[in-house]
Scaffold this motif. Sequence first.
Motif, PDB file in Angstrom:
ATOM      1  N   ARG A 171     -37.333  33.980   5.226  1.00 27.27           N
ATOM      2  CA  ARG A 171     -38.146  34.145   6.428  1.00 27.27           C
ATOM      3  C   ARG A 171     -37.955  33.006   7.420  1.00 27.27           C
ATOM      4  NH1 ARG A 171     -43.160  35.326   2.498  1.00 27.27           N
ATOM      5  NH2 ARG A 171     -42.200  33.434   1.695  1.00 27.27           N
ATOM      6  N   THR A 172     -37.493  31.864   6.935  1.00 21.59           N
ATOM      7  CA  THR A 172     -37.290  30.701   7.803  1.00 21.59           C
ATOM      8  C   THR A 172     -35.829  30.265   7.700  1.00 21.59           C
ATOM      9  OG1 THR A 172     -37.737  29.074   6.063  1.00 21.59           O
ATOM     10  CG2 THR A 172     -39.646  29.955   7.259  1.00 21.59           C
ATOM     11  N   PRO A 173     -35.347  29.485   8.663  1.00 19.87           N
ATOM     12  CA  PRO A 173     -33.956  28.998   8.568  1.00 19.87           C
ATOM     13  C   PRO A 173     -33.677  28.259   7.257  1.00 19.87           C
ATOM     14  CG  PRO A 173     -34.801  28.636  10.773  1.00 19.87           C
ATOM     15  CD  PRO A 173     -35.962  29.124   9.956  1.00 19.87           C
ATOM     16  N   ALA A 174     -34.622  27.473   6.786  1.00 21.51           N
ATOM     17  CA  ALA A 174     -34.418  26.730   5.534  1.00 21.51           C
ATOM     18  C   ALA A 174     -34.298  27.690   4.350  1.00 21.51           C
ATOM     19  CB  ALA A 174     -35.563  25.751   5.303  1.00 21.51           C
ATOM     20  N   GLU A 175     -35.139  28.714   4.312  1.00 21.60           N
ATOM     21  CA  GLU A 175     -35.067  29.703   3.228  1.00 21.60           C
ATOM     22  C   GLU A 175     -33.758  30.495   3.285  1.00 21.60           C
ATOM     23  OE1 GLU A 175     -38.641  31.920   3.895  1.00 21.60           O
ATOM     24  OE2 GLU A 175     -39.816  30.727   2.483  1.00 21.60           O
ATOM     25  N   ARG A 176     -33.314  30.824   4.506  1.00 23.31           N
ATOM     26  CA  ARG A 176     -32.044  31.552   4.634  1.00 23.31           C
ATOM     27  C   ARG A 176     -30.877  30.704   4.140  1.00 23.31           C
ATOM     28  NH1 ARG A 176     -34.623  33.725   9.223  1.00 23.31           N
ATOM     29  NH2 ARG A 176     -33.812  32.125  10.637  1.00 23.31           N
ATOM     30  N   ARG A 177     -30.921  29.406   4.474  1.00 20.52           N
ATOM     31  CA  ARG A 177     -29.862  28.504   3.996  1.00 20.52           C
ATOM     32  C   ARG A 177     -29.870  28.430   2.475  1.00 20.52           C
ATOM     33  NH1 ARG A 177     -31.335  25.346   8.407  1.00 20.52           N
ATOM     34  NH2 ARG A 177     -32.645  24.006   7.107  1.00 20.52           N
ATOM     35  N   ARG A 178     -31.068  28.365   1.911  1.00 18.49           N
ATOM     36  CA  ARG A 178     -31.169  28.301   0.448  1.00 18.49           C
ATOM     37  C   ARG A 178     -30.570  29.560  -0.194  1.00 18.49           C
ATOM     38  NH1 ARG A 178     -36.416  29.195  -3.333  1.00 18.49           N
ATOM     39  NH2 ARG A 178     -35.390  28.816  -5.320  1.00 18.49           N
ATOM     40  N   LEU A 179     -30.882  30.724   0.374  1.00 14.14           N
ATOM     41  CA  LEU A 179     -30.347  31.967  -0.179  1.00 14.14           C
ATOM     42  C   LEU A 179     -28.842  32.033   0.025  1.00 14.14           C
ATOM     43  CD1 LEU A 179     -31.176  34.539  -1.651  1.00 14.14           C
ATOM     44  CD2 LEU A 179     -31.485  35.648   0.578  1.00 14.14           C
ATOM     45  N   ASP A 180     -28.366  31.622   1.201  1.00 13.46           N
ATOM     46  CA  ASP A 180     -26.924  31.598   1.451  1.00 13.46           C
ATOM     47  C   ASP A 180     -26.201  30.715   0.431  1.00 13.46           C
ATOM     48  OD1 ASP A 180     -27.258  33.234   3.648  1.00 13.46           O
ATOM     49  OD2 ASP A 180     -27.033  31.624   5.137  1.00 13.46           O
ATOM     50  N   GLU A 181     -26.772  29.544   0.172  1.00 16.36           N
ATOM     51  CA  GLU A 181     -26.166  28.613  -0.789  1.00 16.36           C
ATOM     52  C   GLU A 181     -26.165  29.196  -2.201  1.00 16.36           C
ATOM     53  OE1 GLU A 181     -28.544  25.154  -0.244  1.00 16.36           O
ATOM     54  OE2 GLU A 181     -27.579  24.603   1.671  1.00 16.36           O
ATOM     55  N   LEU A 182     -27.255  29.893  -2.555  1.00 27.36           N
ATOM     56  CA  LEU A 182     -27.350  30.499  -3.883  1.00 27.36           C
ATOM     57  C   LEU A 182     -26.304  31.601  -4.043  1.00 27.36           C
ATOM     58  CD1 LEU A 182     -28.816  30.696  -6.584  1.00 27.36           C
ATOM     59  CD2 LEU A 182     -30.528  32.149  -5.492  1.00 27.36           C
ATOM     60  N   VAL A 183     -26.132  32.427  -3.022  1.00 30.42           N
ATOM     61  CA  VAL A 183     -25.130  33.494  -3.065  1.00 30.42           C
ATOM     62  C   VAL A 183     -23.731  32.895  -3.179  1.00 30.42           C
ATOM     63  CG1 VAL A 183     -24.029  35.325  -1.707  1.00 30.42           C
ATOM     64  CG2 VAL A 183     -26.533  35.216  -1.862  1.00 30.42           C
ATOM     65  N   GLU A 184     -23.445  31.892  -2.361  1.00 28.12           N
ATOM     66  CA  GLU A 184     -22.110  31.286  -2.400  1.00 28.12           C
ATOM     67  C   GLU A 184     -21.850  30.634  -3.758  1.00 28.12           C
ATOM     68  OE1 GLU A 184     -19.478  27.761  -0.251  1.00 28.12           O
ATOM     69  OE2 GLU A 184     -20.991  28.833   0.927  1.00 28.12           O
ATOM     70  N   ARG A 185     -22.826  29.897  -4.261  1.00 22.21           N
ATOM     71  CA  ARG A 185     -22.635  29.219  -5.545  1.00 22.21           C
ATOM     72  C   ARG A 185     -22.398  30.228  -6.669  1.00 22.21           C
ATOM     73  NH1 ARG A 185     -26.988  26.449  -5.554  1.00 22.21           N
ATOM     74  NH2 ARG A 185     -28.266  27.631  -7.030  1.00 22.21           N
ATOM     75  N   SER A 186     -23.129  31.329  -6.648  1.00 17.96           N
ATOM     76  CA  SER A 186     -22.971  32.347  -7.691  1.00 17.96           C
ATOM     77  C   SER A 186     -21.589  32.986  -7.625  1.00 17.96           C
ATOM     78  CB  SER A 186     -24.058  33.411  -7.550  1.00 17.96           C
ATOM     79  OG  SER A 186     -25.340  32.832  -7.659  1.00 17.96           O
ATOM     80  N   LEU A 187     -21.117  33.257  -6.413  1.00 15.61           N
ATOM     81  CA  LEU A 187     -19.777  33.836  -6.257  1.00 15.61           C
ATOM     82  C   LEU A 187     -18.690  32.837  -6.653  1.00 15.61           C
ATOM     83  CD1 LEU A 187     -20.346  35.719  -2.890  1.00 15.61           C
ATOM     84  CD2 LEU A 187     -19.799  36.797  -5.090  1.00 15.61           C
ATOM     85  N   VAL A 188     -18.887  31.565  -6.328  1.00 19.93           N
ATOM     86  CA  VAL A 188     -17.935  30.530  -6.757  1.00 19.93           C
ATOM     87  C   VAL A 188     -17.893  30.457  -8.283  1.00 19.93           C
ATOM     88  CG1 VAL A 188     -17.523  28.034  -6.830  1.00 19.93           C
ATOM     89  CG2 VAL A 188     -18.044  29.152  -4.652  1.00 19.93           C
ATOM     90  N   ASN A 189     -19.071  30.455  -8.905  1.00 25.05           N
ATOM     91  CA  ASN A 189     -19.133  30.350 -10.361  1.00 25.05           C
ATOM     92  C   ASN A 189     -18.561  31.581 -11.057  1.00 25.05           C
ATOM     93  OD1 ASN A 189     -20.276  27.819 -10.250  1.00 25.05           O
ATOM     94  ND2 ASN A 189     -22.376  28.545 -10.443  1.00 25.05           N
ATOM     95  N   ALA A 190     -18.530  32.711 -10.349  1.00 30.20           N
ATOM     96  CA  ALA A 190     -17.920  33.928 -10.899  1.00 30.20           C
ATOM     97  C   ALA A 190     -16.459  34.062 -10.482  1.00 30.20           C
ATOM     98  CB  ALA A 190     -18.702  35.155 -10.440  1.00 30.20           C
ATOM     99  N   ALA A 191     -15.893  32.990  -9.904  1.00 31.53           N
ATOM    100  CA  ALA A 191     -14.477  32.956  -9.494  1.00 31.53           C
ATOM    101  C   ALA A 191     -14.130  34.092  -8.535  1.00 31.53           C
ATOM    102  CB  ALA A 191     -13.562  32.993 -10.727  1.00 31.53           C
ATOM    103  N   LEU A 192     -15.045  34.370  -7.601  1.00 34.40           N
ATOM    104  CA  LEU A 192     -14.848  35.487  -6.677  1.00 34.40           C
ATOM    105  C   LEU A 192     -14.967  35.079  -5.215  1.00 34.40           C
ATOM    106  CD1 LEU A 192     -14.414  38.577  -6.481  1.00 34.40           C
ATOM    107  CD2 LEU A 192     -16.900  38.849  -6.595  1.00 34.40           C
TER     108      LEU A 192
END
Length: 258
Positions: free
Chosen positions: A119-140
């Motif tokens: 809902r806020t820029p900080a929350e969006r950044r947190r979700l973006d980082e979580l998505v990126e980290r998960s994809l990195v950890n899945a080698a994708l």
Amino acid sequence: MAATAPKFHVENLDLWYGQTQALKKVSIAVDPKAITALIGPSGCGKSTFLRVLDRMNDLIDGVRTEGTVLYDGMDIFGAADVIELRKRIGMVFQKPNPFPMSVYDNVAYGPRVHGVRARTPAERRRLDELVERSLVNAALFDEVKDRLRKSALGLSGGQQQRLCIARVLAVEPDVLLMDEPTSALDPISTAKIEALLDELKTRYTIVIVTHNMQQAGRVSDSTGFFLNGELVEYAPTKEIFFNPKDKRTENYISGRFG
């Protein structure tokens, strides 16, 4: 040095589907941050056992279990909150099953269900980082970083399976359960998943059901051989393959049945 406590400690586990007994007095201690492979012929109980660990069998009518299953010392049938248990213990299925939505939304789905908002820029950044980290950890990530907002259904089978792994990793689990995760994939995709497993076991406890004995030999630290609902033998993988104690294990490993 003290021995490491098992991630799962199972004692005398019995399971019935209605009148049919599918698991018989299974006892096993699953090591943390290691890969445990479960092998055996079709219908031997290995996938049923896997689904016990996150209580997926609860969703099937007529299922009854007896015995003890401890996860980090907690009784999963007694004290455990099932929703929290399934957050901590993620499952990857045989056939890739991405949701019909974007790559990003597939990975973000679990965190959103568990209360991560944007809902806020900080929350969006947190979700973006979580998505990126998960994809990195899945080698994708490198393969999909330019198509995060496009449909996940456009990915190849191997990419879809790694996306499903990323989707599980996004809720920050402790354990990964995998039910024949490469059986629907080509050899190149299978090799990528196997290389990924070797990286993931440094952070997660992994239990994998596989019909492919060569795969069990390549990726696992310990192997359990199931037959007719019984855990016939459970030992370090090299011991199972090169020095089995039970004649039934030897016969299966050598291809005399299965």
